[in-house]
Design a protein around this motif. Structure first.
Motif, PDB file in Angstrom:
ATOM      1  N   ASN A  21       0.821  -1.214   0.049  1.00  0.00           N
ATOM      2  CA  ASN A  21       0.059  -0.013   0.091  1.00  0.00           C
ATOM      3  C   ASN A  21       0.961   1.301  -0.054  1.00  0.00           C
ATOM      4  O   ASN A  21       0.252   2.272   0.071  1.00  0.00           O
ATOM      5  CB  ASN A  21      -0.922  -0.084   1.370  1.00  0.00           C
ATOM      6  CG  ASN A  21      -1.953  -1.273   0.991  1.00  0.00           C
ATOM      7  OD1 ASN A  21      -2.500  -1.391   0.265  1.00  0.00           O
ATOM      8  ND2 ASN A  21      -2.111  -1.732   2.368  1.00  0.00           N
ATOM      9  N   ASP A  23       2.596   4.720  -1.077  1.00  0.00           N
ATOM     10  CA  ASP A  23       2.643   5.592  -2.180  1.00  0.00           C
ATOM     11  C   ASP A  23       3.881   5.461  -2.810  1.00  0.00           C
ATOM     12  O   ASP A  23       5.037   5.851  -2.384  1.00  0.00           O
ATOM     13  CB  ASP A  23       2.376   6.955  -1.423  1.00  0.00           C
ATOM     14  CG  ASP A  23       1.989   7.783  -2.487  1.00  0.00           C
ATOM     15  OD1 ASP A  23       2.306   7.790  -3.624  1.00  0.00           O
ATOM     16  OD2 ASP A  23       1.352   9.101  -2.117  1.00  0.00           O
ATOM     17  N   GLU A  26       6.800   7.759  -2.289  1.00  0.00           N
ATOM     18  CA  GLU A  26       7.818   7.404  -1.319  1.00  0.00           C
ATOM     19  C   GLU A  26       9.049   6.505  -1.702  1.00  0.00           C
ATOM     20  O   GLU A  26       9.911   6.733  -1.140  1.00  0.00           O
ATOM     21  CB  GLU A  26       7.122   7.077  -0.144  1.00  0.00           C
ATOM     22  CG  GLU A  26       5.957   7.723   0.680  1.00  0.00           C
ATOM     23  CD  GLU A  26       5.478   6.774   1.926  1.00  0.00           C
ATOM     24  OE1 GLU A  26       6.020   6.550   2.999  1.00  0.00           O
ATOM     25  OE2 GLU A  26       4.036   6.620   1.610  1.00  0.00           O
TER      26      GLU A  26
END
Length: 87
Positions: A21, A23, A26
């Motif tokens: 999960n 992003d 990042e």
């Protein structure tokens, strides 16, 4: 905060996990202070991109990343678990 968690750390290697999960923003370009050999334990379609190169899949074989070489991880499917050998 780092985009991964280290599951196991020894003198010779680190087992590192990136959550599915995460992003993708990042997963930034970065450099490490030592040579590394990275091999995938778990994950589908995750890639690594070294400076001035096209992304390559982590599924084929261990990848050597020289110290101070710019690189980044590109998100795939599922969690990514890596074994990182420090040189």
């Amino acid at each position: 905060m780092r985009p991964y968690k280290d599951i196991e750390i020894t003198d010779k290697y680190i087992i590192r996990e990136f959550n599915e999960n995460i992003d993708p923003i990042e997963l930034m370009w970065h450099r490490d202070r030592e040579d590394r050999i990275v091999e995938i334990i778990e994950g589908i379609d995750w890639k690594v991109q070294l400076e001035n190169q096209l992304p390559i899949t982590l599924a084929n074989s261990p990848i050597f990343i020289p110290k101070y070489e710019w690189h980044r991880v590109i998100k795939g499917t599922g969690n990514l678990k890596l074994k990182i050998h420090k040189k």
